[in-house]
Design an enzyme around this catalytic site. Structure first.
Site, PDB file in Angstrom:
ATOM      1  N   LYS A   1     -10.762  -0.508  10.238  1.00  0.00           N
ATOM      2  CA  LYS A   1     -10.934  -1.734   9.426  1.00  0.00           C
ATOM      3  C   LYS A   1     -11.261  -2.925  10.320  1.00  0.00           C
ATOM      4  O   LYS A   1     -11.565  -4.015   9.847  1.00  0.00           O
ATOM      5  CB  LYS A   1      -9.669  -2.012   8.619  1.00  0.00           C
ATOM      6  CG  LYS A   1      -9.384  -0.906   7.600  1.00  0.00           C
ATOM      7  CD  LYS A   1      -8.151  -1.200   6.806  1.00  0.00           C
ATOM      8  CE  LYS A   1      -7.602   0.028   6.125  1.00  0.00           C
ATOM      9  NZ  LYS A   1      -8.185   0.314   4.813  1.00  0.00           N
TER      10      LYS A   1
ATOM     11  N   CYS B   1      -4.679   2.325  -3.728  1.00  0.00           N
ATOM     12  CA  CYS B   1      -3.445   2.864  -3.128  1.00  0.00           C
ATOM     13  C   CYS B   1      -2.300   1.872  -3.275  1.00  0.00           C
ATOM     14  O   CYS B   1      -1.489   1.700  -2.351  1.00  0.00           O
ATOM     15  CB  CYS B   1      -3.643   3.222  -1.657  1.00  0.00           C
ATOM     16  SG  CYS B   1      -4.893   4.466  -1.384  1.00  0.00           S
TER      17      CYS B   1
ATOM     18  N   ASP C   1       2.787  -4.347   7.978  1.00  0.00           N
ATOM     19  CA  ASP C   1       1.578  -3.549   7.830  1.00  0.00           C
ATOM     20  C   ASP C   1       0.407  -4.526   7.975  1.00  0.00           C
ATOM     21  O   ASP C   1       0.111  -5.293   7.067  1.00  0.00           O
ATOM     22  CB  ASP C   1       1.595  -2.882   6.452  1.00  0.00           C
ATOM     23  CG  ASP C   1       0.270  -2.223   6.101  1.00  0.00           C
ATOM     24  OD1 ASP C   1      -0.688  -2.341   6.904  1.00  0.00           O
ATOM     25  OD2 ASP C   1       0.193  -1.609   5.023  1.00  0.00           O
TER      26      ASP C   1
ATOM     27  N   HIS D   1       0.865  -1.181   0.000  1.00  0.00           N
ATOM     28  CA  HIS D   1       0.000   0.000   0.000  1.00  0.00           C
ATOM     29  C   HIS D   1       0.909   1.240   0.000  1.00  0.00           C
ATOM     30  O   HIS D   1       2.009   1.205   0.544  1.00  0.00           O
ATOM     31  CB  HIS D   1      -0.837  -0.050   1.280  1.00  0.00           C
ATOM     32  CG  HIS D   1      -1.944   0.955   1.365  1.00  0.00           C
ATOM     33  ND1 HIS D   1      -1.742   2.268   1.712  1.00  0.00           N
ATOM     34  CD2 HIS D   1      -3.283   0.821   1.176  1.00  0.00           C
ATOM     35  CE1 HIS D   1      -2.908   2.902   1.730  1.00  0.00           C
ATOM     36  NE2 HIS D   1      -3.858   2.049   1.413  1.00  0.00           N
TER      37      HIS D   1
HETATM   38  C1  PLP Z   1      -2.708  -2.771   3.579  1.00  0.00           C
HETATM   39  C2  PLP Z   1      -3.035  -1.374   4.025  1.00  0.00           C
HETATM   40  N1  PLP Z   1      -2.090  -0.634   4.585  1.00  0.00           N
HETATM   41  C3  PLP Z   1      -2.326   0.613   5.006  1.00  0.00           C
HETATM   42  C4  PLP Z   1      -3.560   1.193   4.846  1.00  0.00           C
HETATM   43  C5  PLP Z   1      -3.764   2.585   5.340  1.00  0.00           C
HETATM   44  O1  PLP Z   1      -4.694   2.607   6.376  1.00  0.00           O
HETATM   45  P1  PLP Z   1      -5.242   3.980   6.960  1.00  0.00           P
HETATM   46  O2  PLP Z   1      -5.731   4.763   5.768  1.00  0.00           O
HETATM   47  O3  PLP Z   1      -6.340   3.565   7.871  1.00  0.00           O
HETATM   48  O4  PLP Z   1      -4.110   4.646   7.659  1.00  0.00           O
HETATM   49  C6  PLP Z   1      -4.580   0.452   4.259  1.00  0.00           C
HETATM   50  C7  PLP Z   1      -5.912   1.071   4.027  1.00  0.00           C
HETATM   51  O5  PLP Z   1      -6.504   0.926   2.993  1.00  0.00           O
HETATM   52  C8  PLP Z   1      -4.315  -0.868   3.835  1.00  0.00           C
HETATM   53  O6  PLP Z   1      -5.265  -1.619   3.275  1.00  0.00           O
END
Ligand code: PLP
Length: 404
Positions: free
Chosen positions: A225, A362, A199, A122
């Site tokens: 989430k 993303c 992550d 991401h």
């Molecule tokens: C794998 C992963 N990492 C990081 C994020 C970022 O999360 P946040 O926007 O809640 O900080 C997401 C959110 O879509 C994600 O799916």
């Protein structure tokens, strides 16, 4: 299509007031809907027990401080941390990774050091490291994926050298649902003296976590989430690593003593929590973890795996659909419909009351690797059932009819 059976029914849809009947919500990987106990915890905190934490001398504030710190203890139990002092409250995974890059990264990395990311990350596990590269001069390497979209750990083991100081991987891919063998990744990183950051945004809502067993050094995830509120998330790190990290933001709460000449800092986790925190968010996340544990993460994982199997089997039967990712993905299915842009797929599905995500998720480097500008993505949560998959399939049939 004949009615699909739910081999692992959870039967919790009634707990989610924002999911009206007949709406297939298939975007839990973006954010999960909230169950009543989480909404009630937030409501109670603002309507009955609200006060600041860590500062007030009055009883209400002392009680709220206890509740806030109880949330930290709850999180430590939820992820198998050694102690609540290893839990830093942040806004979400994005902030957690930026914290590590700016604090640990700037203190411990120097020009010429290398870090290893993977092709499926991401953007929140790419861009903070690029910012650090531009400041410090580190080099970023990228691990490839295997044929079905898992991080290729054979390649990782071959790529790692003593110059690598950090490996930062997604535990579960938000696009492919592929799962990392986290223990093996930790062993590979540690074999060359590097630390492992995971992550865990998509893993925490789907897999029972045990920090002691995984052996990672940093773990990041977002509350929203995991059926909790937005604006609250978690950075876990081993205590001795947090101890050796400098503050990354300055202000109230993170200090020991302040004079104009010199300031000394509080020990972790307070050192990393400058300013008034998201008090109610922490309480909401506590309620979310109680809710998730009440169902049981093993039951949730079995339920979502069954839905993934059903969805993939149904989509595979459709000639015009290409599936991405492995068959044993966790809760997430990305696909393409031949000749139709994913945004059009998403718009037509929305008309059929099916909510999916369409876009690059993303993860633009992963899109380039897959050779597509975007994918359509269905992702599952505790409230989904076979009826949602039927609605998805009927919707895609309509897409193919419209574009035929
Ligand atoms: C794998 C992963 N990492 C990081 C994020 C970022 O999360 P946040 O926007 O809640 O900080 C997401 C959110 O879509 C994600 O799916």
């Amino acid at each position: 299509m004949s009615a699909l059976e739910d081999p692992r029914p959870l039967d919790v849809l009634a707990d989610f007031p924002a999911i009206p009947e007949g709406w297939a919500y298939l975007d839990t990987a973006a954010t999960a809907q909230k169950p009543r106990p989480v909404i009630a915890a937030i409501d109670r905190a603002y309507a009955e027990t609200y006060a600041t934490v860590h500062r007030g001398v009055y009883q209400r504030s002392a009680d709220m401080t206890l509740a806030y710190e109880a949330a930290r203890e709850r999180i430590a139990r939820f992820i198998g941390a050694n102690s609540a002092d290893e839990i830093v409250f942040v806004r979400g995974a994005t902030e957690a990774i930026n914290l590590v890059a700016q604090s640990w990264g700037q203190a411990h990395l120097k020009a010429g050091d290398r870090i290893l990311l993977s092709m499926l990350e991401h953007h929140s596990n790419i861009v903070p490291w690029q910012l650090l590269r531009d400041r410090v001069g580190i080099e970023i390497d990228v691990a490839p994926l295997d044929a079905v979209g898992r991080i290729d750990l054979d390649a990782v083991e071959a790529m790692l050298t003593p110059k690598h100081k950090l490996v930062a991987f997604g535990h579960v891919s938000n696009v492919l649902g592929s799962v990392l063998d986290a223990k093996r990744a930790a062993d590979a990183a540690h074999a060359v003296g590097a630390l492992l950051l995971l992550d865990g945004c998509q893993a925490a809502p789907r897999i029972a976590l045990d920090m002691r067993a995984i052996g990672a050094d940093f773990y990041a995830f977002s509350g929203h989430k995991l059926y909790g509120p937005t604006g609250i998330g978690v950075l876990w790190a081993r205590a001795e690593i947090l101890d050796a990290m400098p503050p990354w933001q300055g202000g109230g709460s993170m200090i020991d003593r302040v004079t104009f000449e010199r300031t000394t800092y509080a020990p972790p986790p307070a050192r990393f929590e400058a300013g008034t925190p998201h008090i109610v968010g922490a309480l909401g996340l506590h309620a979310a973890m109680d809710y998730v544990d009440g169902i049981g993460l093993d039951a949730i994982a079995a339920h979502e795996r069954a839905l993934v199997r059903q969805a993939r089997a149904a989509l595979r039967d459709m000639n015009s659909v290409t599936l991405f990712g492995p068959d044993d993905a966790e809760g997430i299915v990305s696909f393409a419909v031949e000749g139709v842009h994913p945004h059009d797929v998403g718009t037509i599905l929305d008309e059929a009351r099916v909510a999916i995500r369409a876009g690059h998720h993303c993860a633009q480097p992963l899109m380039a690797h897959l050779g597509v500008p975007a994918t359509a993505r269905a992702s599952f949560g505790v409230y989904n059932g076979p009826g949602d998959i039927e609605a998805l399939v009927r919707g895609i049939e309509r897409v193919t009819r419209i574009f035929a």
